[in-house]
Motif scaffolding. Structure first.
Motif, PDB file in Angstrom:
ATOM      1  N   ILE A  79       0.862  -1.187   0.000  1.00 37.48           N
ATOM      2  CA  ILE A  79       0.000   0.000   0.000  1.00 37.48           C
ATOM      3  C   ILE A  79       0.894   1.231   0.000  1.00 37.48           C
ATOM      4  CG2 ILE A  79      -1.963   1.139   1.083  1.00 37.48           C
ATOM      5  CD1 ILE A  79      -2.418  -1.352   2.739  1.00 37.48           C
ATOM      6  N   ILE A  80       0.615   2.135  -0.937  1.00 34.03           N
ATOM      7  CA  ILE A  80       1.371   3.401  -0.970  1.00 34.03           C
ATOM      8  C   ILE A  80       0.395   4.571  -1.013  1.00 34.03           C
ATOM      9  CG2 ILE A  80       3.283   2.285  -2.207  1.00 34.03           C
ATOM     10  CD1 ILE A  80       2.451   3.908  -4.685  1.00 34.03           C
ATOM     11  N   GLY A  81       0.890   5.771  -0.816  1.00 27.26           N
ATOM     12  CA  GLY A  81       0.077   6.983  -0.935  1.00 27.26           C
ATOM     13  C   GLY A  81      -0.964   7.097   0.169  1.00 27.26           C
ATOM     14  N   ASP A  82      -2.038   7.840  -0.169  1.00 28.22           N
ATOM     15  CA  ASP A  82      -3.067   8.106   0.841  1.00 28.22           C
ATOM     16  C   ASP A  82      -3.714   6.825   1.355  1.00 28.22           C
ATOM     17  OD1 ASP A  82      -2.578  10.785   0.512  1.00 28.22           O
ATOM     18  OD2 ASP A  82      -4.681  11.349   0.250  1.00 28.22           O
ATOM     19  N   GLY A  83      -3.657   5.757   0.588  1.00 24.37           N
ATOM     20  CA  GLY A  83      -4.200   4.482   1.065  1.00 24.37           C
ATOM     21  C   GLY A  83      -3.436   3.993   2.285  1.00 24.37           C
ATOM     22  N   THR A 101      -3.753  16.006   7.083  1.00 26.25           N
ATOM     23  CA  THR A 101      -4.251  17.284   6.587  1.00 26.25           C
ATOM     24  C   THR A 101      -3.308  17.837   5.501  1.00 26.25           C
ATOM     25  OG1 THR A 101      -3.031  18.380   8.321  1.00 26.25           O
ATOM     26  CG2 THR A 101      -5.316  17.877   8.806  1.00 26.25           C
ATOM     27  N   PRO A 102      -3.798  18.737   4.637  1.00 27.73           N
ATOM     28  CA  PRO A 102      -2.945  19.239   3.547  1.00 27.73           C
ATOM     29  C   PRO A 102      -1.884  20.240   3.984  1.00 27.73           C
ATOM     30  CG  PRO A 102      -5.274  19.813   3.158  1.00 27.73           C
ATOM     31  CD  PRO A 102      -5.188  19.209   4.526  1.00 27.73           C
ATOM     32  N   PHE A 103      -1.912  20.714   5.225  1.00 26.44           N
ATOM     33  CA  PHE A 103      -0.984  21.768   5.650  1.00 26.44           C
ATOM     34  C   PHE A 103       0.459  21.280   5.522  1.00 26.44           C
ATOM     35  CE2 PHE A 103      -5.026  22.180   7.737  1.00 26.44           C
ATOM     36  CZ  PHE A 103      -5.401  23.446   7.323  1.00 26.44           C
ATOM     37  N   GLY A 104       1.258  22.029   4.800  1.00 28.06           N
ATOM     38  CA  GLY A 104       2.634  21.616   4.534  1.00 28.06           C
ATOM     39  C   GLY A 104       2.787  20.986   3.162  1.00 28.06           C
ATOM     40  N   GLY A 105       1.668  20.595   2.565  1.00 25.73           N
ATOM     41  CA  GLY A 105       1.734  20.035   1.207  1.00 25.73           C
ATOM     42  C   GLY A 105       2.593  18.787   1.117  1.00 25.73           C
ATOM     43  N   LEU A 106       2.489  17.911   2.111  1.00 26.15           N
ATOM     44  CA  LEU A 106       3.379  16.744   2.130  1.00 26.15           C
ATOM     45  C   LEU A 106       2.691  15.449   1.686  1.00 26.15           C
ATOM     46  CD1 LEU A 106       5.174  17.596   5.489  1.00 26.15           C
ATOM     47  CD2 LEU A 106       6.219  17.602   3.220  1.00 26.15           C
ATOM     48  N   GLY A 107       1.383  15.500   1.433  1.00 28.19           N
ATOM     49  CA  GLY A 107       0.647  14.266   1.145  1.00 28.19           C
ATOM     50  C   GLY A 107       1.106  13.575  -0.122  1.00 28.19           C
ATOM     51  N   LEU A 108       1.061  14.302  -1.239  1.00 30.70           N
ATOM     52  CA  LEU A 108       1.478  13.674  -2.499  1.00 30.70           C
ATOM     53  C   LEU A 108       2.989  13.459  -2.522  1.00 30.70           C
ATOM     54  CD1 LEU A 108       0.452  12.570  -5.133  1.00 30.70           C
ATOM     55  CD2 LEU A 108       0.691  14.831  -6.145  1.00 30.70           C
ATOM     56  N   ASN A 109       3.731  14.391  -1.896  1.00 32.77           N
ATOM     57  CA  ASN A 109       5.184  14.180  -1.758  1.00 32.77           C
ATOM     58  C   ASN A 109       5.453  12.820  -1.120  1.00 32.77           C
ATOM     59  OD1 ASN A 109       7.072  16.602  -2.375  1.00 32.77           O
ATOM     60  ND2 ASN A 109       5.260  17.556  -1.491  1.00 32.77           N
ATOM     61  N   SER A 110       4.708  12.526  -0.050  1.00 37.30           N
ATOM     62  CA  SER A 110       4.897  11.252   0.651  1.00 37.30           C
ATOM     63  C   SER A 110       4.578  10.082  -0.272  1.00 37.30           C
ATOM     64  CB  SER A 110       3.993  11.166   1.889  1.00 37.30           C
ATOM     65  OG  SER A 110       4.279  12.202   2.789  1.00 37.30           O
TER      66      SER A 110
END
Ligand SMILES: Cc1cc2nc3c(=O)[nH]c(=O)nc-3n(C[C@H](O)[C@H](O)[C@H](O)COP(=O)(O)OP(=O)(O)OC[C@H]3O[C@@H](n4cnc5c(N)ncnc54)[C@H](O)[C@@H]3O)c2cc1C
Length: 233
Positions: free
Chosen positions: A44-48, A53-62
């Motif tokens: 499992i990778i990404g948001d799964g 929260t989006p603060f810092g913009g790290l979600g897609l980076n991760s």
């Protein structure tokens, strides 16, 4: 290596663009993780695997870092050049990093009341009071200039949200698929902004932009003996 400066905010704060609040909603800010990032042959990778929260913009980076971490391991294993235990290092390497990113996002959010306070806005105060605070902030007077200068200094501390360069590039894999050379780990910036490039095993491959012969080159220093140079025309 820091990315952002916020001195330009004063031009926004003095804008005469008419603003109108059309609707507002409340939500819960939290983080959540999958119990396991791997079950047998399923990864499992990404948001799964991790959401915050989006603060810092790290979600897609991760998520992209997850994919990068896993892809080369799967490729080597599928080509028979590494054992099946190599992809199993994916979770050991990624979970501490995405946990830190999720913590960071909530930390960045927690600073927002400070930024609002720097504008003079008081949560729960009468709308007329806060409207007057904004008028004071935007006033073309010495008092207004002082308020804006102070606000800009406070907003600069929010680089932990707007420019978390060290979170984006300075993450470290301390356990996993690395041959530890036992050199010191690079220092981390507690404000999350200043990234220290390093060739230490477990760090993101260091890079630098060079310009020569009217071309821009990306120099990547790999271990002590390999150098990769790519050019962009
Ligand atoms: C307001 C906001 C701002 C953000 N800003 C940033 C930012 O600045 N920088 C950053 O790095 N990240 C940001 N993020 C986070 C980023 O959007 C997510 O981390 C990223 O989109 C996750 O990518 P993903 O591919 O893992 O998941 P998703 O983008 O959620 O993709 C999953 C896909 O799977 C599909 N799907 C789900 N179930 C099924 C099914 N059963 N069958 C088939 N398809 C299915 C979904 O429709 C979706 O298209 C932000 C998020 C929000 C909400």
């Amino acid at each position: 290596m820091r990315r952002t400066s916020f001195s330009g905010f004063s031009s926004f704060s003095r804008s005469t663009f008419p603003l109108r609040c059309i609707a507002s909603a409340t939500g819960i800010s939290r983080r959540s993780f999958a119990d396991r990032f791997q079950i047998g042959r399923v990864f499992i990778i990404g948001d799964g695997a991790h959401r915050h929260t989006p603060f810092g913009g790290l979600g897609l980076n991760s998520g992209i870092q997850d994919a990068h971490n896993l892809c080369w391991k799967l490729a080597l294993t599928l080509k028979g050049k590494a054992s099946a235990s190599l992809p199993e290092t994916y979770e050991a390497e990624r979970r501490p990093v995405v946990t830190r990113n999720a913590e960071w996002s909530l930390f960045a959010l927690a600073n927002h009341p400070t930024v609002m306070a720097s504008m003079g806005i008081v949560a729960g105060a009468a709308p007329e009071f806060n409207e007057q605070m904004i008028k004071n902030l935007l006033a073309d007077t010495l008092d207004g200039a002082s308020r804006r200068a102070r606000m800009n200094e406070v907003i600069e501390t929010q680089r932990c949200e707007y420019g978390p360069h060290d979170l984006e590039m300075g993450f470290q894999y301390r356990q996993g698929a690395l041959v530890d050379d036992e050199t010191p780990w690079p220092t981390r910036d507690p404000m999350g902004a200043d990234y220290t490039p390093s060739t230490r095993p477990g760090c993101r491959l260091a890079h630098a932009w060079l310009r020569a012969m009217n071309r821009r080159f990306l120099l990547m220093i790999c271990c002590r003996w390999r150098i990769l140079i790519a050019h962009r025309s």
